[in-house]
Design an enzyme around this catalytic site. Structure first.
Site, PDB file in Angstrom:
ATOM      1  CD  GLU A 110     -13.496  34.507 -26.657  1.00 27.03           C
ATOM      2  OE1 GLU A 110     -12.366  33.975 -26.891  1.00 27.03           O
ATOM      3  OE2 GLU A 110     -13.596  35.630 -26.995  1.00 27.03           O
ATOM      4  CG  ASP A 154     -10.536  32.074 -24.539  1.00 25.91           C
ATOM      5  OD1 ASP A 154     -10.307  32.248 -23.658  1.00 25.91           O
ATOM      6  OD2 ASP A 154     -11.576  30.999 -24.918  1.00 25.91           O
ATOM      7  CD  GLN A 193      -9.916  29.996 -27.926  1.00 32.45           C
ATOM      8  OE1 GLN A 193      -9.735  30.829 -29.369  1.00 32.45           O
ATOM      9  NE2 GLN A 193     -11.126  29.612 -27.828  1.00 32.45           N
ATOM     10  N   GLY A 206     -13.315  53.232 -38.556  1.00 29.80           N
ATOM     11  CA  GLY A 206     -12.672  54.601 -39.038  1.00 29.80           C
ATOM     12  C   GLY A 206     -13.763  55.690 -39.544  1.00 29.80           C
ATOM     13  N   GLY A 207     -13.339  56.886 -40.122  1.00 29.93           N
ATOM     14  CA  GLY A 207     -14.290  57.843 -40.476  1.00 29.93           C
ATOM     15  C   GLY A 207     -14.813  57.461 -41.620  1.00 29.93           C
TER      16      GLY A 207
HETATM   17  N1  CAO Z   1      -1.836  17.566 -11.412  1.00 33.36           N
HETATM   18  C1  CAO Z   1      -2.796  17.734 -10.450  1.00 33.36           C
HETATM   19  N2  CAO Z   1      -3.751  18.744 -10.554  1.00 33.36           N
HETATM   20  C2  CAO Z   1      -3.778  19.637 -11.301  1.00 33.36           C
HETATM   21  C3  CAO Z   1      -2.710  19.342 -12.653  1.00 33.36           C
HETATM   22  C4  CAO Z   1      -2.007  18.233 -12.650  1.00 33.36           C
HETATM   23  N3  CAO Z   1      -1.235  18.121 -13.719  1.00 33.36           N
HETATM   24  N4  CAO Z   1      -3.297  20.371 -13.408  1.00 33.36           N
HETATM   25  C5  CAO Z   1      -4.225  21.112 -12.815  1.00 33.36           C
HETATM   26  N5  CAO Z   1      -4.330  20.585 -11.656  1.00 33.36           N
HETATM   27  C6  CAO Z   1      -5.517  20.963 -10.728  1.00 33.36           C
HETATM   28  C7  CAO Z   1      -4.985  22.752 -10.318  1.00 33.36           C
HETATM   29  O1  CAO Z   1      -4.105  22.389  -9.114  1.00 33.36           O
HETATM   30  C8  CAO Z   1      -6.410  22.872  -9.580  1.00 33.36           C
HETATM   31  O2  CAO Z   1      -6.721  22.443  -8.619  1.00 33.36           O
HETATM   32  P1  CAO Z   1      -7.232  23.372  -7.304  1.00 33.36           P
HETATM   33  O3  CAO Z   1      -8.427  23.975  -7.889  1.00 33.36           O
HETATM   34  O4  CAO Z   1      -7.645  22.057  -6.177  1.00 33.36           O
HETATM   35  O5  CAO Z   1      -6.249  24.207  -6.814  1.00 33.36           O
HETATM   36  C9  CAO Z   1      -7.281  22.650 -10.939  1.00 33.36           C
HETATM   37  O6  CAO Z   1      -6.525  21.404 -11.319  1.00 33.36           O
HETATM   38  C10 CAO Z   1      -7.305  23.329 -12.029  1.00 33.36           C
HETATM   39  O7  CAO Z   1      -8.098  24.217 -11.995  1.00 33.36           O
HETATM   40  P2  CAO Z   1      -8.856  25.357 -12.902  1.00 33.36           P
HETATM   41  O8  CAO Z   1      -9.796  25.964 -11.714  1.00 33.36           O
HETATM   42  O9  CAO Z   1      -8.132  26.184 -13.416  1.00 33.36           O
HETATM   43  O10 CAO Z   1      -9.850  24.668 -13.794  1.00 33.36           O
HETATM   44  P3  CAO Z   1     -11.465  24.579 -14.049  1.00 33.36           P
HETATM   45  O11 CAO Z   1     -11.879  23.868 -15.133  1.00 33.36           O
HETATM   46  O12 CAO Z   1     -12.256  25.008 -12.833  1.00 33.36           O
HETATM   47  O13 CAO Z   1     -11.570  26.575 -14.479  1.00 33.36           O
HETATM   48  C11 CAO Z   1     -11.224  28.138 -16.197  1.00 33.36           C
HETATM   49  C12 CAO Z   1     -11.577  26.558 -15.951  1.00 33.36           C
HETATM   50  C13 CAO Z   1     -10.549  28.153 -17.640  1.00 33.36           C
HETATM   51  C14 CAO Z   1     -12.346  28.795 -15.923  1.00 33.36           C
HETATM   52  C15 CAO Z   1     -10.153  28.641 -15.385  1.00 33.36           C
HETATM   53  O14 CAO Z   1      -8.667  27.951 -15.298  1.00 33.36           O
HETATM   54  C16 CAO Z   1      -9.670  30.285 -15.380  1.00 33.36           C
HETATM   55  O15 CAO Z   1     -10.404  31.111 -14.880  1.00 33.36           O
HETATM   56  N6  CAO Z   1      -8.694  30.405 -15.876  1.00 33.36           N
HETATM   57  C17 CAO Z   1      -7.889  31.718 -16.232  1.00 33.36           C
HETATM   58  C18 CAO Z   1      -8.763  32.376 -17.079  1.00 33.36           C
HETATM   59  C19 CAO Z   1      -8.681  31.661 -18.548  1.00 33.36           C
HETATM   60  O16 CAO Z   1      -7.461  31.400 -18.852  1.00 33.36           O
HETATM   61  N7  CAO Z   1      -9.931  31.590 -19.215  1.00 33.36           N
HETATM   62  C20 CAO Z   1      -9.916  30.918 -20.354  1.00 33.36           C
HETATM   63  C21 CAO Z   1      -9.919  29.533 -20.620  1.00 33.36           C
HETATM   64  S1  CAO Z   1      -9.962  29.334 -22.320  1.00 33.36           S
HETATM   65  O17 CAO Z   1     -11.796  29.583 -22.613  1.00 33.36           O
END
Ligand code: CAO
Length: 416
Positions: free
Chosen positions: A138, A167, A16, A246-247
């Site tokens: 979020e 988000d 998001q 606010g106040g």
């Molecule tokens: N091709 C190949 N690999 C891909 C890719 C693609 N097109 N797109 C993503 N990937 C891989 C990345 O390289 C990464 O791999 P590694 O961990 O091996 O380096 C992985 O997919 C992406 O991982 P992620 O850790 O970002 O995803 P997750 O589902 O584990 O975590 C989230 C999700 C949201 C917790 C995390 O991305 C995060 O903390 N983001 C920052 C904060 C944020 O935006 N949070 C709000 C999200 S909305 O609620």
């Protein structure tokens, strides 16, 4: 004319926060190329599915006006394509977990080498510090940003809000950072790094609560209902129920039909200047001059009685009637609108705030259009892309691949 026409955004966002930002840029006219993992794409495509085999509303409502390119960025050919994308685009936006871009081989240093004009924008959960490596969603941001501790009622637990301030709120902040960096680039020719941490964005939105934290040193927060109720303050900003920030004291009051309709309520603010009008409207004209009620200070200890009397009146009217009567009298009120009412509200359709969109897989659905209206650059909401829908046109027209080179990319499996 689209305000951001000509700006190419390499959109590496998911879920998001990041997609909110790139959707705004797309509405303002940027060419947003969403790069997704082949086969599955943004995980939200398959989350909270309501129509089988179709992209979810979670995805469609956050990814309008974008193009989709599937690319495996861990495959060697995929990395080459990504490098060309970095060279061709103006902005890269990502919200991966900390370190993911570096592991992919596209950290800020490498990006700058490929394209010094590139603006690289990230959402992370936390800024530099003890929590910088954490993955954040979020509600974590709402809690760590001070929103939860200051939301809810004094005798209840910390509460998160339905508004996605962690988000979508952070996505908004990031979009402003990107546009500012584009302006800076126009003057200097150089890109820069833009970071919006979710905790920081929520703290920014909770600014008035940090205001109150410091005011506590000067004594009780007199405009809080708890003061009038004789409840002592502790050493931190308390939860203030539905008190206005606010106040001017404000509360949510029952309206006609409240016993059947959970949203038959109005917000009502006893704005000091409107006091005579309030008293007249509710039939308490004696309170206008009575020194026990006439001044905001005198009323502070009687807010339960005052709002009780106002509620006796609002309960005889619908929330819309309260609005109709109070608006001309300059009494600030607001009906509590349900999502059903919002989705059916004619004026919101007319302004493009609520929009009906056609989707080839799921048929028509409602979405929230661009909330910021530009007079010369109106935003037209276009449906979200199917996974990999624009692979070929992006490879050919944006990146210039053709003939055997294009075929070898397809054969490598890099785009799935
Ligand atoms: N091709 C190949 N690999 C891909 C890719 C693609 N097109 N797109 C993503 N990937 C891989 C990345 O390289 C990464 O791999 P590694 O961990 O091996 O380096 C992985 O997919 C992406 O991982 P992620 O850790 O970002 O995803 P997750 O589902 O584990 O975590 C989230 C999700 C949201 C917790 C995390 O991305 C995060 O903390 N983001 C920052 C904060 C944020 O935006 N949070 C709000 C999200 S909305 O609620």
């Amino acid at each position: 004319m689209e305000a951001l026409k000509g700006i190419k955004v390499l959109d590496f966002t998911h879920v998001q926060s990041g997609p909110t930002c790139t959707q705004l840029l797309a509405w303002f006219g940027a060419d947003v190329i969403k790069v997704e993992r082949p086969g599955s794409g943004d995980p939200t495509r398959a989350q909270l599915v309501d129509v089988p085999e179709a992209d979810s509303l979670y995805f469609t409502m956050l990814n309008h006006n974008k193009r989709s390119l599937t690319l495996n960025t861990k495959n060697e050919t995929g990395k080459q394509v990504l490098e060309r994308l970095v060279a061709k685009c103006d902005v890269l936006v990502e919200n991966f977990a900390p370190g993911a871009m570096e592991r992919m081989g596209f950290g800020w240093e490498q990006i700058q080498k490929i394209n010094p004009r590139m603006i690289m924008a990230s959402v992370k959960g936390f800024g530099p510090g003890p929590y910088e490596d954490c993955k954040v969603y979020e509600n974590v941001a709402q809690c760590a940003g001070g929103a939860a501790s200051t939301t809810g009622f004094i005798d209840g637990p910390p509460t998160v809000t339905g508004a996605q301030i962690g988000d979508s709120g952070t996505g908004l902040h990031l979009a402003l950072g990107i546009v500012t960096a584009l302006f800076h680039r126009q003057n200097t020719g150089k890109g820069q790094r833009v970071l919006a941490a979710m905790q920081d964005s929520v703290i920014n939105l909770c600014r008035v609560k940090l205001r109150d934290q410091q005011r506590l040193a000067a004594g009780p927060l007199e405009e809080y209902s708890q003061h009038g109720e004789g409840i002592e303050f502790g050493d931190t900003t308390p939860r203030a129920g539905n008190d206005s920030g606010g106040g001017q004291p404000g509360r949510i009051l029952k309206c006609k039909g409240w016993d059947k309709d959970p949203n038959a309520y109005t917000y009502f603010i006893t704005q000091a200047a409107a006091w005579p009008n309030i008293c007249t409207a509710i039939g308490k004209t004696g309170w206008i001059e009575d020194p026990e009620y006439a001044t905001p200070k005198a009323r502070l200890t009687k807010l339960n009685e005052v709002f009780g009397a106002i509620e006796d009146w609002t309960m005889t009217k619908t929330k819309y009637e309260v609005m109709q009567i109070c608006n001309p009298l300059d009494i600030p009120v607001g009906p509590i609108l349900s999502m059903k009412e919002i989705s059916e509200e004619k004026s919101l359709r007319e302004t493009g705030t609520i929009v009906k969109v056609e989707h080839p897989e799921r048929g028509p659905y409602l979405t929230v259009g661009c909330p910021v209206k530009l007079s010369a650059s109106p935003a037209e909401v276009k449906r979200s892309p199917l996974l990999g829908e624009h692979n070929e046109e992006i490879l050919k027209n944006v990146l210039g691949y053709e003939g055997p080179e294009l075929q070898s990319i397809i054969d490598s499996g890099a785009i799935g």
